[in-house]
Design an enzyme around this catalytic site. Structure first.
Site, short mmCIF file in Angstrom:
data_model
loop_
_atom_site.label_atom_id
_atom_site.label_comp_id
_atom_site.label_asym_id
_atom_site.label_seq_id
_atom_site.Cartn_x
_atom_site.Cartn_y
_atom_site.Cartn_z
N ARG A 1 0.86 -1.13 -0.10
CA ARG A 1 0.10 -0.05 0.04
C ARG A 1 0.76 1.12 -0.17
NH1 ARG A 1 -4.05 -1.22 -1.31
NH2 ARG A 1 -5.16 -2.29 0.74
N GLN B 1 -10.54 -2.25 13.35
CA GLN B 1 -10.50 -3.50 13.28
C GLN B 1 -10.39 -4.34 14.41
OE1 GLN B 1 -6.52 -4.92 11.14
NE2 GLN B 1 -7.65 -4.37 9.07
N SER C 1 -18.00 -1.64 26.81
CA SER C 1 -19.27 -2.53 27.48
C SER C 1 -18.86 -3.82 27.68
CB SER C 1 -20.40 -2.13 26.53
OG SER C 1 -21.40 -3.15 26.87
N THR D 1 -27.91 2.18 27.03
CA THR D 1 -27.50 2.52 28.23
C THR D 1 -27.07 3.94 27.89
OG1 THR D 1 -25.86 2.12 30.04
CG2 THR D 1 -25.14 1.33 27.73
N LYS E 1 -31.22 5.95 27.91
CA LYS E 1 -32.31 5.39 28.30
C LYS E 1 -33.44 6.24 28.34
CE LYS E 1 -29.32 2.66 31.35
NZ LYS E 1 -29.22 1.94 32.85
N ASP F 1 -33.69 -3.04 34.79
CA ASP F 1 -32.75 -2.41 35.69
C ASP F 1 -33.39 -2.74 36.98
OD1 ASP F 1 -30.01 -1.60 34.34
OD2 ASP F 1 -31.27 0.48 33.68
N ALA G 1 -28.85 5.54 37.89
CA ALA G 1 -28.81 4.33 38.57
C ALA G 1 -29.65 4.42 39.85
CB ALA G 1 -27.43 3.88 38.88
N ARG H 1 -30.46 17.65 42.81
CA ARG H 1 -30.72 16.64 42.36
C ARG H 1 -31.36 15.66 43.28
NH1 ARG H 1 -26.14 13.89 38.72
NH2 ARG H 1 -27.95 13.09 37.51
N ALA I 1 -23.26 -0.37 43.82
CA ALA I 1 -23.66 -0.68 42.31
C ALA I 1 -22.39 -0.64 41.58
CB ALA I 1 -24.47 0.69 41.80
P1 ATR Z 1 -25.63 6.97 36.88
O1 ATR Z 1 -26.48 7.11 35.83
O2 ATR Z 1 -24.36 5.81 36.70
O3 ATR Z 1 -26.13 7.09 38.21
P2 ATR Z 1 -24.62 9.87 36.72
O4 ATR Z 1 -26.01 10.27 36.19
O5 ATR Z 1 -23.50 10.55 36.26
O6 ATR Z 1 -24.34 8.21 36.79
O7 ATR Z 1 -24.58 10.02 38.43
C1 ATR Z 1 -23.39 9.84 39.15
C2 ATR Z 1 -23.76 10.19 40.60
O8 ATR Z 1 -22.41 9.99 41.40
C3 ATR Z 1 -24.13 11.47 40.85
O9 ATR Z 1 -25.11 11.39 41.86
C4 ATR Z 1 -23.14 12.30 41.16
O10 ATR Z 1 -23.50 13.37 42.16
P3 ATR Z 1 -23.83 14.99 41.29
O11 ATR Z 1 -25.26 14.62 41.08
O12 ATR Z 1 -23.55 15.61 42.46
O13 ATR Z 1 -22.87 14.75 40.34
C5 ATR Z 1 -22.25 11.36 42.06
N1 ATR Z 1 -20.84 11.41 42.12
C6 ATR Z 1 -19.87 11.31 41.09
N2 ATR Z 1 -18.71 11.90 41.66
C7 ATR Z 1 -18.94 12.04 43.00
C8 ATR Z 1 -18.00 12.39 43.93
N3 ATR Z 1 -16.78 12.68 43.69
N4 ATR Z 1 -18.63 12.63 45.26
C9 ATR Z 1 -19.78 12.39 45.45
N5 ATR Z 1 -20.59 12.11 44.51
C10 ATR Z 1 -20.22 11.87 43.13
#
Ligand code: ATR
Length: 499
Positions: A65, A209, A241, A286, A290, A326, A359, A383, A440
């Protein structure tokens, strides 16, 4: 039958031959990339080529090539064409010649066949049909078209081209790049002449590949045919995955003519429309799709409709059915641990749920109304507040959790996940004997939280149980056959312990 062809890019003729001889018999042929041996031809080129051709143990494609087509060869064109003609004289079954050089090469002695190739490393051009026609007009015995897929939707015209021509003109059509991987794995379904695979991880000649062992041992490449049903995981990113490994192993175990692929998708609606006509029967869904997938379904399970998020699509007689495995799988893992801890029923128990992402949402919907107190704690309190309002639970910030005395602690935050394995979302002092602790996170297999919980005498449940449980329920939704759960768990454990 579509052949599996391994591309060899070794640096010496001896290494080329020994790599070839080490390949299992299911590898039908090899491509010897001479441009990886020589950027310009040395004096010994002919003798080396002769040695390779005389000692080959299966059909070969000889390729030199040039740079302009993505290869390494920089020498004179005349030398290159002369050596390709020599390869034909030495009995190489195939030589690869680029579409823009085929006229100069001219006739070659039978029975050697010419693979006339076209490459585009920038995009998938709109006129694939015209390129195919041109190659056919140039007298190609085999036509190869390799183009970059920037999106999975770019694979659709490539697969359509294969479907149109594969049975009449031997055709290789491949989408390069991670997004294009389905065209490599599905070559047999669409009637391609061959599919290229690499010798091993990192030894590829084109982006996307797949190593030959993976293509055959995980995807069962040689068994894929026109009737094979399609399944896969829709995600972005998708490269890491574990779903393809466990679902393909499960299909093999129960003897189904089905294959499960990783689909890196940006537009789930367009993806569904494009792939559904190709025997697509089911999907895992995923991050981040979702929620976006739910409104694209014809029917939604009751729980999926309530949560507004699905992780499973089943396609039956053209209708899309969305569900959520889930939630029941998380509940099953949790109830199993609660049973072991003697904490059932959960109706009078206090559950502390850490996190408020996807989750946490699945678990919160599963637990709502089933436990005495559900408290959702999250770093971003707003949240937690929103999720708590949706499921009628309590909420608080992470700084307040050490005052709580939950019976069940569930972590859905990413704290403790690889590579930050020396972190735990709660102080060890919160962990008391007899509590149930469910993490989890499953990479690493035992998180710091689970280790400390075990040391404190808690009953633990890992994310593995949840992951395998939701996958097994998907498998049963699609096939109506009991999932080989132990095998699926074993595949996950093996992959995680390999790191
Ligand atoms: P999943 O769909 O797997 O639940 P996600 O929506 O990204 O993933 O959520 C990640 C979770 O981990 C959230 O609750 C996040 O907190 P925030 O809502 O404040 O972002 C939490 N998280 C990630 N890093 C963190 C950390 N260092 N300390 C505490 N919580 C954390």
């Amino acid at each position: 039958m579509t052949k599996l062809c391994v591309c060899l890019i070794e640096r010496t003729p001896e290494a080329m031959l020994s790599a070839m001889h080490s390949l299992p018999r299911y590898v039908h042929m090899v491509e010897v990339r001479l441009d990886h041996l020589w950027q310009v031809l040395p004096r010994s080129a002919e003798a080396d080529l002769e040695r390779i051709c005389r000692n080959k143990d299966r059909p070969v494609v000889i390729t030199i090539r040039p740079r302009r087509e993505g290869g390494l060869y920089e020498g004179p064109e005349g030398d290159r064409l002369r050596l390709l003609r020599r390869a034909a004289a030495l009995g190489a079954e195939y030589i690869d010649i680029e579409l823009d050089s085929v006229a100069e090469l001219g006739e070659i002695p039978a029975p050697t066949q010419r693979i006339v190739s076209y490459h585009n490393f920038q995009q998938t051009p709109s006129d694939l049909e015209g390129i195919h026609r041109k190659a056919a007009g140039a007298g190609a015995e085999v036509i190869k078209i390799a183009v970059l897929a920037r999106d999975i939707l770019d694979t659709l015209p490539v697969l359509a081209l294969l479907k149109r021509h594969g049975s009449t003109v031997p055709t290789i059509a491949v989408s390069m790049g991670e997004e294009g991987m389905p065209t490599r794995l599905l070559a047999g379904k669409f009637g391609a002449f061959l599919s290229y695979a690499s010798l091993a991880e990192g030894r590829d000649t084109a982006d996307g590949q797949v190593p030959f062992r993976q293509i055959e041992e995980m995807y069962r490449f040689c068994r894929i045919g026109p009737e094979t049903s399609l399944f896969g995981v829709v995600a972005n990113p998708v490269a890491h995955s574990m779903s393809p490994a466990i679902h393909n192993a499960a299909f093999a175990e129960v003897g189904l003519d089905a294959v499960y692929l990783p689909f890196k998708v940006t537009d789930p609606g367009a993806f569904l429309d494009g792939y559904q006509p190709h025997d697509l029967k089911g999907l895992s869904v995923t991050i981040p799709h979702k929620e976006a997938m739910a409104p694209l379904m014809d029917d939604l399970g009751e729980l999926a409709a309530r949560i507004g998020a699905i992780n499973t699509v089943a396609i039956r007689r053209g209708r899309r059915y969305g569900s959520n495995t889930d939630v029941p799988a998380a509940l099953a893992a949790l109830e199993g641990a609660a049973c072991r801890a003697g904490l059932l029923p959960l109706g009078r128990r206090t559950v502390l749920l850490l996190g408020a992402g996807g989750a946490a949402r699945a678990i919160a919907y599963g637990l709502a109304g089933k436990v005495g107190r559900l408290i959702i704690a999250n770093r971003t309190v707003s949240r937690a507040e929103k999720l708590a309002a949706d499921v009628r639970a309590e909420h608080c910030g992470l700084e307040r959790i050490d005052r709580l005395r939950p019976d069940v602690l569930i972590n859905t935050t990413s704290v403790g996940m690889y590579p930050r394995v020396d972190e735990s979302p709660v102080p060890a002092s919160m962990l008391r004997g007899g509590m149930v602790v469910f993490d989890a996170v499953y990479n690493p297999l035992e998180t710091m939280l689970l280790r400390q919980a075990r040391d404190a005498g808690c009953v633990t449940a890992s994310g593995i149980e949840w992951f395998v449980g939701q996958a097994a329920a998907q498998f049963e939704t699609w096939t109506g056959v009991a999932a080989p759960r132990e095998l699926m768990a074993k595949v996950v454990m093996e992959r995680l312990s390999r790191g």
